[in-house]
Each structure stands twice: as C-alpha cells, then as structure tokens.
Enzyme design. Structure first.
Site, mmCIF file in Angstrom:
data_model
loop_
_atom_site.group_PDB
_atom_site.id
_atom_site.type_symbol
_atom_site.label_atom_id
_atom_site.label_comp_id
_atom_site.label_asym_id
_atom_site.label_seq_id
_atom_site.Cartn_x
_atom_site.Cartn_y
_atom_site.Cartn_z
ATOM 1 N N LYS A 153 1.203 6.003 11.140
ATOM 2 C CA LYS A 153 1.284 7.461 11.222
ATOM 3 C C LYS A 153 1.711 7.884 12.622
ATOM 4 C CE LYS A 153 -1.901 9.456 8.734
ATOM 5 N NZ LYS A 153 -3.348 9.656 8.535
ATOM 6 N N ARG A 195 -6.849 12.351 13.012
ATOM 7 C CA ARG A 195 -6.353 11.581 11.861
ATOM 8 C C ARG A 195 -6.315 10.106 12.190
ATOM 9 N NH1 ARG A 195 -0.497 14.062 10.889
ATOM 10 N NH2 ARG A 195 -0.934 13.403 8.746
ATOM 11 N N GLY A 252 -6.051 7.153 1.760
ATOM 12 C CA GLY A 252 -7.397 7.672 1.577
ATOM 13 C C GLY A 252 -8.508 6.871 2.224
ATOM 14 N N MET A 304 -9.200 6.338 5.434
ATOM 15 C CA MET A 304 -9.775 6.955 6.620
ATOM 16 C C MET A 304 -9.741 8.466 6.434
ATOM 17 S SD MET A 304 -10.154 4.322 8.608
ATOM 18 C CE MET A 304 -9.569 2.638 8.583
ATOM 19 N N ARG A 344 6.518 8.118 6.009
ATOM 20 C CA ARG A 344 6.338 6.670 5.911
ATOM 21 C C ARG A 344 7.208 6.174 4.769
ATOM 22 N NH1 ARG A 344 0.234 7.265 3.412
ATOM 23 N NH2 ARG A 344 0.892 8.296 1.532
ATOM 24 N N HIS A 368 -4.233 10.206 -5.445
ATOM 25 C CA HIS A 368 -4.730 8.859 -5.113
ATOM 26 C C HIS A 368 -4.501 7.894 -6.274
ATOM 27 C CE1 HIS A 368 -7.960 5.784 -4.899
ATOM 28 N NE2 HIS A 368 -7.590 5.764 -3.625
ATOM 29 N N SER A 387 6.897 -34.715 -7.633
ATOM 30 C CA SER A 387 6.626 -33.338 -8.004
ATOM 31 C C SER A 387 5.169 -33.074 -7.647
ATOM 32 C CB SER A 387 6.851 -33.140 -9.501
ATOM 33 O OG SER A 387 6.493 -31.823 -9.856
ATOM 34 N N CYS A 399 5.106 -28.396 -9.463
ATOM 35 C CA CYS A 399 4.956 -27.974 -10.857
ATOM 36 C C CYS A 399 3.581 -27.400 -11.144
ATOM 37 C CB CYS A 399 5.282 -29.113 -11.810
ATOM 38 S SG CYS A 399 4.191 -30.524 -11.609
ATOM 39 N N TYR A 452 12.992 -27.709 -5.320
ATOM 40 C CA TYR A 452 12.819 -26.720 -6.382
ATOM 41 C C TYR A 452 11.348 -26.369 -6.571
ATOM 42 C CZ TYR A 452 11.196 -30.442 -9.508
ATOM 43 O OH TYR A 452 10.482 -31.454 -10.068
HETATM 44 P P1 ADP Z 1 -4.064 10.417 5.061
HETATM 45 O O1 ADP Z 1 -4.006 9.209 5.907
HETATM 46 O O2 ADP Z 1 -5.169 10.365 4.056
HETATM 47 O O3 ADP Z 1 -2.741 10.776 4.496
HETATM 48 P P2 ADP Z 1 -3.716 12.513 7.001
HETATM 49 O O4 ADP Z 1 -4.062 12.180 8.393
HETATM 50 O O5 ADP Z 1 -2.281 12.492 6.666
HETATM 51 O O6 ADP Z 1 -4.555 11.605 6.021
HETATM 52 O O7 ADP Z 1 -4.328 13.934 6.736
HETATM 53 C C1 ADP Z 1 -4.483 14.450 5.472
HETATM 54 C C2 ADP Z 1 -3.875 15.826 5.397
HETATM 55 O O8 ADP Z 1 -4.408 16.681 6.368
HETATM 56 C C3 ADP Z 1 -2.394 15.845 5.660
HETATM 57 O O9 ADP Z 1 -1.690 15.545 4.515
HETATM 58 C C4 ADP Z 1 -2.155 17.259 6.091
HETATM 59 O O10 ADP Z 1 -1.954 18.061 4.964
HETATM 60 C C5 ADP Z 1 -3.447 17.627 6.750
HETATM 61 N N1 ADP Z 1 -3.268 17.629 8.204
HETATM 62 C C6 ADP Z 1 -3.438 16.598 9.039
HETATM 63 N N2 ADP Z 1 -3.142 16.966 10.301
HETATM 64 C C7 ADP Z 1 -2.785 18.263 10.240
HETATM 65 C C8 ADP Z 1 -2.357 19.211 11.212
HETATM 66 N N3 ADP Z 1 -2.230 18.888 12.498
HETATM 67 N N4 ADP Z 1 -2.066 20.444 10.788
HETATM 68 C C9 ADP Z 1 -2.188 20.764 9.483
HETATM 69 N N5 ADP Z 1 -2.577 19.933 8.522
HETATM 70 C C10 ADP Z 1 -2.876 18.680 8.896
HETATM 71 MG MG MG Z 2 -1.275 11.654 5.034
HETATM 72 MG MG MG Z 3 -7.293 11.058 3.804
#
Ligand code: ADP
Ligand code: MG
Ligand code: MG
Length: 931
Positions: A54, A124, A133, A135, A374, A492, A820, A888, A908
């Site tokens: 990220k 984040r 999801g 973290m 990503r 998710h 083999s 094998c 092989y």
């Molecule tokens: P994940 O790793 O679960 O995708 P993120 O770090 O991307 O978690 O955060 C989840 C959501 O939080 C993002 O999709 C975004 O919508 C919101 N978010 C994160 N940082 C910001 C920010 N600086 N401003 C507005 N929304 C944010």
């Molecule tokens: Mg995200």
């Molecule tokens: Mg999350």
C-alpha cells in the site's frame, strides 16, 4: 470542504509544487519513515518490501502526479524491530514521525490537534503482499472534544462532523482497544448502542439520526469503552496516533492474520508497514462518495472499466456490503468530471504498471482522490484473457504474459459446470452476483467451523454467510462454494473466493439468514422456502444463481473440447484462450511432461491434455479387471513355481492386450511401465465369505486360502514383501510381465505403431536387485525379438524411492538407463512417516508447529527429500551421462515441486492427466525463471 483547501486556511499545494525537494528514491539506512504526496515522494513502487504494497503504491501514484492525499509510511523494518525488541520502537522513530507529520500538515494546510483547523488522518496497515481485511484501518484520527469544533466549522455540518467522530471512537474502540467482537455472531457493543438510539428516536436508518443524537453516541461510546476496558478514551491526538500505530503492528500477529499467512505462504518475518494519511471525506454530502474499481473485469478479464461506488459514504462501506453499491458506469451521470478523471487514471495506471489494477478512490465535494492501487486479483479465466490481451496490446512481451498466469489458476478452467439439462429443470430460488465462477453443490453450513467439520467428514459444503470476514477463512477454504447475502463484487467473500479459486455467489440479498437457528429463508413467488443446515443447495458462480437441492455437475469447456469431444473448439472461447496460452508454455519450457496413466483410455485423456509420454503405468491396476483377478489370486495362492507359472500363463495374454492397446494410443511416445509393486495380500479378500468364494472357484479347501493369507500377513506392509522383492523371489512374475510388455510391443509394431517401452523396476535399494531383475528382462526381450523377428526398442531402469537407492545412485546408474523418482515412497521412507497414518500429526505439524512449510506429500520437502534427489541426479549423471531422469510421484503435478524438478535438472515430470496443463505451465515458469 477540502482537506487540502479550506475556508479557514489559504490554498496550499495542490500536488504540483513539491513541498519538499525531491530526494533520491531508495531505501536509506537508518531511515524509518517515508513521505508521500504533495507532488513528491521519498519512496516508490520498488520499495514494496520496505514500505509494504500500500505504502509503495501510494508513493508511486503520488510520483505519477495522481491526486493522493499526502502522508507517510513507517517501514516494515520497524515492525520487525518492534517484535525483536519486546514491542519497543527504534529510538529515532518519534522524531522522524514528528518531522513527517509537520510535512503533511504543511501540504494539507492544517495542524494535527489544532482546535480551529485540525488535520485528521487515517492509520492504515500494509504488508508486502495484500492481505485483504487482515489489518484494520482507523479513520478520522485526531478528533476529540475540542478539535470537533474545528471540523464543524470547516465542514459547515455538525451532523457530518459528529458522524465522523462517532465512527472514529467506534473504530478506535474496536481496533486499538480490542473491543471488536471475536466472531460475527457476537454483537458489537457500539452497534447495540446505535440500535438503542434508533429505537429511542423511532427511526430505522442511521442517516435519520441527528447531529445531537450522534453527539450523544460519542459520549455513550466513550463510557462503554471505559466500562469495558478500564481505559479512558484518549483525547490527546498524539496518544491516539501512537495507539493506532501500535495496534497496526500488533495486528500482524492476530490469529486471523496468522491463518491467512499460512494459507498463502507469507513468511512471518515480513512484517507490516503503517501508513498515516491525510483524511479525505466521502461522506461530506451528495457530491461526495467512495468506491473501488478494477481496470479490467476481474471475473472475465474483459477490457472494460469495472467497479462499484456509493455516494455519501466513508471507508469500507462499499466493501462491507451494508448498502448495495452502484456500478461504476453510473458515476458518469452523477459526477461526470470525476468519472472522466477516473478513466484517465485507469489508462495511466495500466500503462504504467502494465497489469490490471485494483483501485480505491474517494470523492470529496466533487474532488477525486486516489487512496490505493494494487495488482488486481482475478479468476483463472480472467488471468488468461488479460495476459493474452496485454500481449496483443503490446503492453507486455509474451514470456511475461505466460508468467502472469499462475499454474494453479488453470485448474479453474478444468473445473466442472452444472449439467445443462438438470440446471434448466432446477428452480432458482435466488440470484446474487457471479463473484467466483464454476459450479458447486453441497450441504449448507452457516458457520465457518461447521463447514470445516462437515468437510472433514467428507461432505461437500456450501458456506452460507450474511457476509464473510477474515475469521471465516478456514471455513471458506474447506467449502466447495461460498454464498453471501450482502456485499458486492469486491466484498471480502468475492475477493477471497477468487483468490482461492472457489465458487462464489455474493450479495444475494433475498436470503434471510438466521445464524442462531441455522436456517435461511427466501421468498419465491409468495412462498417462503426454508433451508436448514445440512440441506443441499447448488450455486452457479458464473451466473450468480442459487438453487435448492443437488444439481449434477459436468466437465468444463476445455474438458469437453479436449477429452469428451462433445464441443467444437470454435464454439469454446475459453478453450481457445487456454490453447493459445499452452502454445507459449510449450515454447518456453525445457522439461517434458508425462502422465501417470494405467489404461489406454486414461492415456488418450493424457494426450489430449498434452502428455508427451507415460511416466508411470502401474501394472497392478490391470490385475483387478474382469477375468484377471481370478488367475492373479490363483497365482498368489499357488504352492510352488509350477503352479504359479500355470496361473501366470493365463495372465500373460490379458496383460499383453492391455499393453498393446496402450502402445497404440501412445503412438511411439515413451511409456514407463512399472512391474508389480504392491504386497500380494492386497489382491486377496480379507473377509471369510470372499475367502470361501475363492476356495470354491479354485477347488481348494478354504483353510488353505486362510493359511496363505495369514502367511502373507505383515506388520508393516509398506516396508515388506513388495516391489522388486516380489520379482526377485518369484522371478516367473517378472518374466511374465516382461513378456507381456515385449510381445505387446512387437504386435503393436507389426500393426504399424511405433513403440518405446521403458521397463521400470520398483523399490530398488541395492544395485544387485536391479542387476538380477534387469538381466531377466533383457533375456525375455532377446527371446521375444528372436521369436517375432521384430527389433523393438526398449530400455530398463528403476524407480528411486527408498533412501538407499538414492544414496547409491552412482552404482545403480551403472545398470539403470533411467531413474524415475517415486517421491511418494521416497518421502515416506526418508521422513519415516507413513502417509496413511500421518493425519493425526501431519496437519498440526504444518499448520501449528510449522515443522514443514507445506505437507511434504503435497509439495516436495526440498531440504530433505529434495537433497536426496539432487544427490541421486548428480551421482547418476556422473556414472551415465545420458541417464534419463523423471519424477512420477504425486508431486509431479504440484507447481512448486515442478519448479524444483527443473532446478535439479530432471528431464520430465509425470502427473495425473488432469494436472498436465498445470505441470506444463509450471515447467514453463521454471524455465523462464531460470533465465
Ligand atoms: P484495507 O487494507 O483493508 O484495504 P485500507 O487501509 O485500504 O484497508 O482502508 C480501508 C478503507 O478506508 C479504504 O478503502 C478507504 O475507503 C478508507 N480510507 C483509508 N484511508 C483513508 C483516507 N486517508 N481518507 C479517506 N478514506 C480512507
Ligand atoms: Mg484498501
Ligand atoms: Mg480493512
């Protein structure tokens, strides 16, 4: 309001003028914090290991001039340091964070903790590879009872400000102070408070709560936090910030994160980075919103912009599936300017990254911000299509296109679909989103643990959830299919299912699921249908349909074209894409791919999937056929060699016919035939009734049958009288088998078919075993050549499957023309682990104790068994330079084992027919990676 330009502060940099002179990018020793945004970044995408995916991509996007809210990344090294030093930080970290925060304040034109003009941030997580999801993110950090006034003034909306505040207190309580319920079935204390408030106010929707209500909620939330944790909610923004940073680092070691890492082979020591970023608000009103998008369709691979968004929403509202989002194309009408900008960014990102991207964006008061990008997860079909298209678009060279498709993804194209007629007759009870293609049928489980337990009993399971979360991952892995009532194509459930290659229908909102009663209801045509746990349902992940009951499945497009021949290639687009990819794979690979196939029909399938020979033909399977098991048993029950010969004479023509048929199908391709291998008792019945039947058939007393079976009894059959030991003690068996092979070969040649039999002696540990057996085989070959006058080609070699065979490979190669590797037995004997008895400890060995990184029977134990293989290859080739080498065991179809086989120089790999496409692609990857 815009965080970067406000009523109360002068407009600052909009991302053009660097707030900070551009420094040289790269990892700097002693540097722990990397700035991004405001037109300059310390890092870029190449620093993924240090900044996490990220952080690295936020830096890269900012560097490309895309609108990224500024922030900074605390490196993954700090996470490692944190765990190595009893949860302490490097001494210089605080200072670096201070400096970077000052930089962010400068770009944003706000101050962290300032009462009039507060900077709010998100905290984040972000590991090297995305862990959906795993973290938790904390949004709106920096709010307290004083800064809230500033936010009200800046936004002009008390309701918005208090909504942001209550979300922050809630997230902080859940994530940082650990109040998040352990499982989805426990209620969240904060949600309970909200529900109570709504009842009090007589409203249904959160949105109907007033600013005053929300302000009350903040107070009540804080009280609950104190009551439950004994901690006063921190009013000091600095304390909030460091609390959140620690929470992210700690979340690296939560159970769910650990489970995810195990399932995905992510090393424990990679660590996560922490991203602190200026908040932008998608919930500021109807001209604000938030969404996620893919630069191409992640289900089909089609080159269209694909995504979902919600107006007036924040954070993960889209992914969480609480409101059903709109399709991205709807944004064109709602906010044409942002939509056009997004399309431009889509083009720019694809050109830059040269791969399909998955992006998160937020629109704040009509202004677009990019929050994440990503490489996008995709189905197997989409992976192939995108790779082919991108090569055609000249974005990537063909070799890279080949590497873009993971070998295991091909299995999705080989997976069954529903039998069309049965599906037509079935009644769909609901329809959701086609989130993970394929057809699945199974018993309903509403809880992940139940799904696991049912699967362990051997049932096919469909996991049904309102929505899934990381706690459900094990259950998802155990299920055939996943069905959710809420959430979109980027929920998710959908993301994880696509990654695991599971069938998935998401967002099927007609379903009313009751976790406690373990039932679900759905109303069809005015009638309520109830489905209980354990009842069968079927889901079609390609169309989104849900059916009551079981629907039979049938082979995929590729299988119907290649194997069943019931579909013409020109009517099968997925087949065509598969075929094109396979042409590249075959061009790229060095190793050959053969099949483990025992019968002519299996050989035909194998060729259809691209087999270049048979690597393992097990002759004992032939003995079980009609009319064959009787003479086989007669042979085993014989008292002396003469009686044995008589019985063997009956088997000879039957085996010869089988071999002849195989040679005909294989048309001159090599066929490795293993002589009889299993212990003889396996051919005899163990129940008195069956024993009596044989006695009657053979006209001998039942007592003799019983005695013989008792005599054959072994305490440890795996290490007993089997393999070449049988042929050494009863040479007439080897003679008969060799004769059947060579006479079959001679007859095939006579009918104009080329043949290449390779006679394989099993379980050789001592060169003398092989000497004696191969002498016999050569003698029979010479006799058959003389009798028939046909000079068929053949070779004699051995299976390397016990450690002594591998260790003395140099001597053995003096006699063997090929090796083999029988890695099933080689693994059992090297590890001293019986595969059939290992269930009790091997699972915890891998999953909990981490003694082996993967099940050694699934993926070669490279440091143990693999070293023996390496040794045998070296010694064998030194003794005989043209020694032919293959594998094998089951491992021949496991991509990482295939790559290992390429590295040690095998000629092989051989695997089951349905794994052959996977092995071909894995072999291609191995060759490309070797260069
Ligand atoms: P994940 O790793 O679960 O995708 P993120 O770090 O991307 O978690 O955060 C989840 C959501 O939080 C993002 O999709 C975004 O919508 C919101 N978010 C994160 N940082 C910001 C920010 N600086 N401003 C507005 N929304 C944010
Ligand atoms: Mg995200
Ligand atoms: Mg999350």
């Amino acid at each position: 309001m815009s965080t970067q330009q406000t009523k109360t502060s002068p407009p600052k940099s909009k991302g053009r003028k660097p707030a900070k002179p551009a420094a040289k990018k790269g990892a700097t020793p002693g540097k722990h914090v990397y700035f991004f945004g405001g037109g300059s970044s310390d890092g870029d995408a190449s620093l993924r290991n240090l900044l996490g995916g990220k952080g690295a991509n936020l830096a890269e996007m900012a560097g490309l001039g895309l609108p990224v809210p500024s922030g900074f990344t605390i490196s993954t090294d700090v996470c490692t340091y944190y765990y190595d030093h009893g949860k302490k930080y490097p001494p210089t970290l605080r200072k670096e964070v201070e400096q970077n925060l000052a930089e962010v304040e400068k770009v944003a034109g706000r101050k962290f903790g300032d009462v009039k003009n507060p900077l709010l941030v998100s905290v984040r997580s972000g590991a090297r590879v995305s862990m959906p999801g795993m973290m938790d993110t904390v949004l709106n950090l920096g709010l307290n009872d004083r800064t809230i006034e500033g936010l009200i003034a800046m936004s002009g909306s008390a309701r918005f400000a208090y909504d942001s505040y209550r979300r922050f207190v809630q997230m902080y309580g859940d994530v940082v102070l650990g109040m998040k319920p352990e499982s989805k079935d426990e209620s969240d204390p904060f949600e309970e408070i909200i529900e109570r408030k709504k009842r009090q106010r007589g409203v249904k929707e959160d949105t109907a709560l007033t600013a005053e209500d929300l302000k009350d909620l903040v107070g009540e939330f804080k009280k609950t936090i104190l009551a439950r944790t004994g901690i006063h909610f921190p009013e000091d923004p600095q304390e909030q910030l460091w609390g959140a940073i620690s929470a992210v680092f700690s979340s690296w070691n939560t159970d769910r994160a650990i489970v995810y890492r195990k399932l995905n082979d992510i090393p424990e020591n990679w660590g996560t980075a922490v991203n602190v970023q200026t908040m932008v608000f998608g919930n500021l009103g109807e001209d604000s919103g938030t969404g996620v998008a893919f630069t191409r369709d992640p289900a089909t691979g089609e080159n269209v912009f694909y995504g979902e968004f919600l107006m007036n929403a924040q954070g993960e509202d889209v992914v969480a599936g609480i409101r059903t989002p709109l399709e991205i194309s709807a944004l064109r009408k709602i906010d044409p300017k942002s939509f056009k900008q997004l399309l431009d960014i889509r083009a720019k990102l694809e050109k830059h990254y040269r791969d399909m991207q998955d992006v998160e964006f937020t629109i704040e008061a009509g202004r677009l911000y990019m929050l994440q990008c990503r490489v996008g997860k995709r189905t197997g079909a989409a992976a192939i299509r995108i790779a082919l298209d991108m090569v055609n678009e000249k974005l990537i060279p063909w070799k890279e296109g080949l590497l873009r498709v993971k070998p295991e993804q091909l299995s999705q194209l080989l997976r069954p679909t529903f039998v069309a007629a049965e599906k037509e007759a079935a009644v769909a009870i609901a329809k959701g989103l086609n989130a993970g293609p394929g057809a699945a049928t199974g018993k309903v489980a509403f809880h992940a643990d139940d799904a696991e337990a049912m699967a362990q009993k051997g049932d096919n399971v469909i996991l049904v959830r309102i929505e899934t979360s990381p706690e459900d991952i094990r259950g998802m892995a155990a299920a055939q299919g996943i069905l959710t009532a809420r959430g979109g194509m980027t929920s998710h459930a959908a993301l994880v299912a696509r990654q695991m290659g599971k069938v998935c229908v998401a967002g099927c909102d007609a379903l009313q699921i009751d976790y406690r009663k373990r039932t679900m209801h759905v109303v069809v045509g005015g009638k309520t249908i109830t489905i209980k746990e354990g009842q069968y349902i079927s889901i079609d992940g390609s169309t989104g349909e849900v059916f009551e009951g079981q629907i039979r499945t049938e082979p995929s497009e590729v299988v119907r074209v290649l194997v069943d021949k019931t579909l013409k290639p020109n009517k099968a687009p997925h087949y065509q894409q598969y075929a094109e990819l396979m042409i590249w794979a075959d061009k790229a690979r060095r190793m050959r791919v053969r099949a483990n196939a025992d019968q002519a029909d299996q050989c035909a399938n194998a060729i259809a999937f691209g087999a270049e020979g048979v690597g393992l033909c097990r002759t004992e399977h032939m003995f079980f056929g009609e009319g064959k098991i009787e003479p086989m048993r007669e042979m085993i029950l014989a008292d002396n060699a003469d009686e044995r010969r008589k019985a063997l004479a009956k088997l000879l023509p039957l085996q010869r016919k089988d071999f002849q048929a195989i040679f005909k199908v294989m048309g001159g391709r090599p066929v490795t035939i293993r002589l009889i291998d299993p212990p003889l008792h396996e051919f005899l019945p163990h129940d008195p009734k069956g024993q009596q039947e044989i006695a009657t058939q053979l006209g001998i007393p039942a007592s003799r049958v019983r005695e013989r079976i008792e005599a054959l009894h072994e305490f440890n059959p795996m290490l007993g009288f089997r393999g070449c030991r049988l042929g050494l003690i009863y040479p007439e068996i080897t003679e008969m088998q060799a004769r059947a092979i060579f006479e079959g070969a001679a007859r095939a040649m006579k009918s104009g078919v080329q043949v290449l039999p390779e006679v394989m002696i099993p379980l050789v540990g001592h060169v003398k075993e092989l000497e004696l057996q191969s002498k016999l085989v050569h003698a029979v070959a010479a006799a058959v050549r003389a009798e028939t006058g046909i000079k068929f080609k053949y070779s004699v070699g051995t299976m390397i499957e016990i450690p002594r065979g591998a260790i003395t490979a140099g001597e053995i190669a003096g006699v063997a023309e090929f090796f083999s590797f029988g890695t099933n037995d080689l693994t059992q004997t090297t590890l001293g682990v019986s595969r059939d008895d290992a269930g009790r400890f091997l699972v915890p060995y891998v999953a909990d104790l981490e003694i082996y990184p993967r099940d050694p029977f699934e993926s070669i134990d490279q440091d143990g068994v693999g070293q023996l293989m390496r040794w045998a290859v070296d010694k064998g080739r030194a003794a005989r330079s043209n020694l032919k080498l293959g594998i094998c065991g089951e491992h021949g179809g496991d991509p990482s084992s295939v790559i290992f086989c390429d590295q040690i120089g095998l000629d092989y790999v051989s695997c089951s027919p349905f794994r052959i496409p996977i092995a071909r692609l894995a072999a291609a990857h191995a060759a490309l990676q070797a260069k």
